[in-house]
Design a protein around this motif. Sequence first.
Motif, PDB file in Angstrom:
ATOM      1  N   PHE A 214      11.039  -1.450   7.532  1.00 16.08           N
ATOM      2  CA  PHE A 214      11.267  -0.005   7.435  1.00 16.08           C
ATOM      3  C   PHE A 214      10.028   0.563   6.738  1.00 16.08           C
ATOM      4  N   ASP A 215       9.944   1.880   6.626  1.00 12.94           N
ATOM      5  CA  ASP A 215       8.725   2.500   6.097  1.00 12.94           C
ATOM      6  C   ASP A 215       8.565   2.264   4.599  1.00 12.94           C
ATOM      7  N   PHE A 216       7.544   1.492   4.245  1.00 12.69           N
ATOM      8  CA  PHE A 216       7.244   1.288   2.822  1.00 12.69           C
ATOM      9  C   PHE A 216       5.946   2.014   2.466  1.00 12.69           C
ATOM     10  N   SER A 217       5.674   2.100   1.180  1.00 15.22           N
ATOM     11  CA  SER A 217       4.662   3.077   0.775  1.00 15.22           C
ATOM     12  C   SER A 217       3.268   2.511   0.505  1.00 15.22           C
ATOM     13  N   SER A 218       3.138   1.205   0.282  1.00 17.63           N
ATOM     14  CA  SER A 218       1.882   0.712  -0.301  1.00 17.63           C
ATOM     15  C   SER A 218       0.709   0.583   0.659  1.00 17.63           C
ATOM     16  N   ASP A 220      -1.765   2.126   3.330  1.00 17.60           N
ATOM     17  CA  ASP A 220      -2.199   3.413   3.876  1.00 17.60           C
ATOM     18  C   ASP A 220      -2.244   3.321   5.398  1.00 17.60           C
ATOM     19  N   GLU A 221      -1.368   4.109   6.036  1.00 18.53           N
ATOM     20  CA  GLU A 221      -1.255   4.018   7.496  1.00 18.53           C
ATOM     21  C   GLU A 221      -2.371   4.760   8.227  1.00 18.53           C
ATOM     22  N   THR A 222      -3.191   5.506   7.482  1.00 20.13           N
ATOM     23  CA  THR A 222      -4.263   6.247   8.163  1.00 20.13           C
ATOM     24  C   THR A 222      -5.448   5.346   8.480  1.00 20.13           C
ATOM     25  N   LYS A 223      -5.517   4.179   7.844  1.00 19.41           N
ATOM     26  CA  LYS A 223      -6.646   3.294   8.159  1.00 19.41           C
ATOM     27  C   LYS A 223      -6.184   1.848   8.275  1.00 19.41           C
ATOM     28  N   ASP A 224      -6.823   1.134   9.177  1.00 22.11           N
ATOM     29  CA  ASP A 224      -6.492  -0.276   9.358  1.00 22.11           C
ATOM     30  C   ASP A 224      -7.543  -1.075   8.584  1.00 22.11           C
ATOM     31  N   ASP A 225      -7.378  -1.083   7.266  1.00 20.89           N
ATOM     32  CA  ASP A 225      -8.405  -1.710   6.426  1.00 20.89           C
ATOM     33  C   ASP A 225      -7.962  -3.082   5.915  1.00 20.89           C
ATOM     34  N   GLY A 226      -6.946  -3.638   6.568  1.00 18.41           N
ATOM     35  CA  GLY A 226      -6.528  -4.995   6.207  1.00 18.41           C
ATOM     36  C   GLY A 226      -5.690  -5.052   4.952  1.00 18.41           C
ATOM     37  N   LYS A 227      -5.287  -3.898   4.424  1.00 20.18           N
ATOM     38  CA  LYS A 227      -4.461  -3.926   3.215  1.00 20.18           C
ATOM     39  C   LYS A 227      -3.091  -4.523   3.561  1.00 20.18           C
ATOM     40  N   TYR A 228      -2.615  -5.330   2.638  1.00 15.77           N
ATOM     41  CA  TYR A 228      -1.431  -6.139   2.920  1.00 15.77           C
ATOM     42  C   TYR A 228      -0.345  -5.851   1.900  1.00 15.77           C
ATOM     43  N   ASN A 229       0.889  -5.838   2.333  1.00 13.11           N
ATOM     44  CA  ASN A 229       1.997  -5.845   1.392  1.00 13.11           C
ATOM     45  C   ASN A 229       3.230  -6.435   2.048  1.00 13.11           C
ATOM     46  N   GLY A 231       6.155  -5.330   1.485  1.00 14.41           N
ATOM     47  CA  GLY A 231       6.953  -4.169   1.873  1.00 14.41           C
ATOM     48  C   GLY A 231       8.178  -3.901   1.019  1.00 14.41           C
ATOM     49  N   TYR A 232       8.224  -4.497  -0.177  1.00 13.21           N
ATOM     50  CA  TYR A 232       9.373  -4.241  -1.064  1.00 13.21           C
ATOM     51  C   TYR A 232       9.127  -2.989  -1.909  1.00 13.21           C
ATOM     52  N   ASP A 233       8.648  -1.929  -1.256  1.00 15.34           N
ATOM     53  CA  ASP A 233       8.383  -0.669  -1.948  1.00 15.34           C
ATOM     54  C   ASP A 233       8.805   0.471  -1.021  1.00 15.34           C
ATOM     55  N   PRO A 234      10.131   0.628  -0.886  1.00 12.03           N
ATOM     56  CA  PRO A 234      10.689   1.506   0.146  1.00 12.03           C
ATOM     57  C   PRO A 234      10.327   2.973  -0.035  1.00 12.03           C
ATOM     58  N   LEU A 235      10.074   3.620   1.107  1.00 11.25           N
ATOM     59  CA  LEU A 235       9.811   5.054   1.111  1.00 11.25           C
ATOM     60  C   LEU A 235      10.846   5.763   1.997  1.00 11.25           C
ATOM     61  N   ASN A 236      10.835   5.461   3.301  1.00 10.78           N
ATOM     62  CA  ASN A 236      11.833   6.035   4.215  1.00 10.78           C
ATOM     63  C   ASN A 236      12.691   4.900   4.781  1.00 10.78           C
ATOM     64  N   TYR A 237      13.953   4.901   4.385  1.00  8.13           N
ATOM     65  CA  TYR A 237      14.817   3.768   4.717  1.00  8.13           C
ATOM     66  C   TYR A 237      15.198   3.706   6.195  1.00  8.13           C
ATOM     67  N   ASN A 238      15.192   4.850   6.874  1.00  9.20           N
ATOM     68  CA  ASN A 238      15.708   4.866   8.243  1.00  9.20           C
ATOM     69  C   ASN A 238      14.615   4.980   9.306  1.00  9.20           C
ATOM     70  N   ALA A 239      13.362   4.805   8.901  1.00  7.20           N
ATOM     71  CA  ALA A 239      12.262   4.851   9.870  1.00  7.20           C
ATOM     72  C   ALA A 239      11.457   3.564   9.760  1.00  7.20           C
ATOM     73  N   PRO A 240      10.930   3.074  10.878  1.00 11.40           N
ATOM     74  CA  PRO A 240      10.113   1.857  10.810  1.00 11.40           C
ATOM     75  C   PRO A 240       8.774   2.110  10.110  1.00 11.40           C
ATOM     76  N   ASN A 279      17.906  -1.492  -3.259  1.00  8.82           N
ATOM     77  CA  ASN A 279      18.134  -1.616  -4.706  1.00  8.82           C
ATOM     78  C   ASN A 279      17.159  -0.829  -5.567  1.00  8.82           C
ATOM     79  N   HIS A 280      16.023  -0.436  -5.014  1.00  7.21           N
ATOM     80  CA  HIS A 280      15.086   0.403  -5.773  1.00  7.21           C
ATOM     81  C   HIS A 280      14.197   1.158  -4.793  1.00  7.21           C
ATOM     82  N   THR A 281      13.503   2.169  -5.298  1.00  7.01           N
ATOM     83  CA  THR A 281      12.511   2.860  -4.468  1.00  7.01           C
ATOM     84  C   THR A 281      11.125   2.543  -5.020  1.00  7.01           C
ATOM     85  N   SER A 282      10.140   2.800  -4.188  1.00  4.19           N
ATOM     86  CA  SER A 282       8.761   2.473  -4.524  1.00  4.19           C
ATOM     87  C   SER A 282       8.409   2.966  -5.924  1.00  4.19           C
TER      88      SER A 282
END
Length: 659
Positions: A214-218, A220-229, A231-240, A279-282
């Motif tokens: 689901f959509d997590f926050s860490s 940056d979706e504007t660039k494909d710079d190889g940043k990795y996570n 995904g245990y930092d939820p932002l939008n629970y109902n969107a991929p 259980n928590h948000t970002s």
Amino acid sequence: MKKIIVLILLAGVFLVSFKKYKVYAGDTELPLYNGNDLGVTYTNNNTRFKIWAPTATAVKLRLYDAGEGGTATRTLELTKAGQGTWTLTINENIKNEYYTFQTNIDGEWLQESPDIYAKAVGVNGRRGMVVDMSETNPSGWSQDKKPVLKNFNDIVLYELHLRDLSVSPNSGIKNKGKFLGLTELGTKNADGQRTGLDHIKELGVTHIHLLPSFDFSSVDETKDDGKYNWGYDPLNYNAPEGSYATNASDGRVRVREFKQMVETLHHNGLRVVLDVVYNHTSNIKDSHFNQFVPGYFYRHNPDGSYSNGTGCGNETASEKAMMRKFMIESVVYWAKEYHLDGFRFDLMGVHDIETMNAISDTLHKIDPTIFIYGEPWDAGASPLPASRRALKRNMQELNQVAAFSDDIRDAIRGPQVKAKGFVSGETGSRETIKFGIVGSTQHPQVNYTITRSKAPWAREPYQTINYASCHDDNCLYDRLKLANPEATQNQLVQMDKLANAIVFTSQGVPFIQAGEEFIRTKKGVANSYNKPDSINQLDWSLKTKYYNVFKYYQGLIALRKHHAAFRMPSTAMIQKHLQFFEVKAPGIVAYQLLDNANSDQWKNIVVVLNGGKEVTSVVLPKGKWTLVADENQVNEKGIRANVSGSVQIAPTAAYVLFQ
Ligand code: CA
């Protein structure tokens, strides 16, 4: 999920600088909404927006042409609609426009944000998108059929991070790090071995358990710079998540590609589980929850500060009516809209029992084969009493919900880093291995007083997820290496194989982390949640290097699937058909599955587990036996027939025989 230390520090800074909001002890202070139409309801003729914001004095809706940047094309006011809700209907077709809400609370305009129910979002999840969901369905979606599942005990779980699967240069997969990477067939490594989806099919697991998608926050979706996570930092629970889509800027693409992935996996005989992190948000400051009813959706300490039962700086309050409602509606949405087959609840022990049972009841009315499980522990002190939470000790109060067994995990590999476990010759964990073999259920031959948990916690065996490692902590091979610095590479490989031979022959539901089947390493990094691909990616050359290990895992999974004795559905059946037999050597656990257990075509099965470092002679029960698994291979047709009397068990090995 492990503590995300960076986030804790950030949250700490925000706690100091962030305005302290009212603490809601329960649900008596606010009007509650019991309708099922919160969020955005789209039709060709009109779109209705509805949010729950009982303490707001005004609410604005802004429409935009894009998911980020530019100015609002319109700003409109919502009106109060009872039970704490605000609503607005736009009587025209506003398909594909983006939107934000902004509430005024205590005289202050809070941040613009999408509603907590947003089904589609713009890049980085800061605006919602009005979408005709039927247009996001891939072709054939209405005929999508789940692979058959008769029994929860038939499940074999494969835990996978989407990016890890495909991102390595040697994956042979085009859509690296994307949902679509998991839909590619015919992919191979440099040596011609199958990779990706074909590899998973070849291995034979039944369910792919995806780390948070689901959509997590860490990242940056504007660039494909190889940043990795992870995904245990939820932002939008109902969107991929957008970084897994081929285009994160168009909110429809991630929805369509997630569905394409599910459809392809179903078509290829695999069910799909989503790791959900309610259980928590970002963080607190940018939390969408806090833009609508500040403070309400979280738990608090007596001094009003946010409590931290998750180790991530905040914890949500599942026991409050509108949070419980949100969680139930969110999983139902994923189950129906995305045809998901299971949910893995991160830190389930933070959630209350009543909510988990309500989730289970609701989902199982939609589809009784949906598998629900979670981590039955917390990661810090919670103000909600332990007696009310979905902790391991309370599992008997949960209905059709399973939990990870840290009992068998720690007994297999050792309880701490550098501590030895059963597979590395430690003999004190033998009784807990037996505890795991019976699926954490009540069995007359287990002496619970000397096991890790001191008492059985599963009512029925399906409630137990048996595993040796997952994304948390060192992966299995690294962990074994740390605990056994004196061991040769070959010995470490044998320990890896024995670890999962125990998992795959035990009663309950087996689970492996992707790559264990070819000696995956994260180069000793334990908490790899934000480490680069070089640490996390699956290195597909290892499949060639450790092809015999892969074949061994494949053989174990096939053995389990072909032989129902390893998948007994009830505690009573295990009590009747599983019998340990005494072997003097302290490094050995041995048992029989008797009398065509669970209608198995094999009359009797013997399993001998040798965690010791010596060749050990074990006297078999009477009669002639056929050996089907030893330290090298699994072969259901028989490695050796007419075995009787005693058998020599190789060190660090599992032997399986039948008659
Ligand atoms: Ca995101």
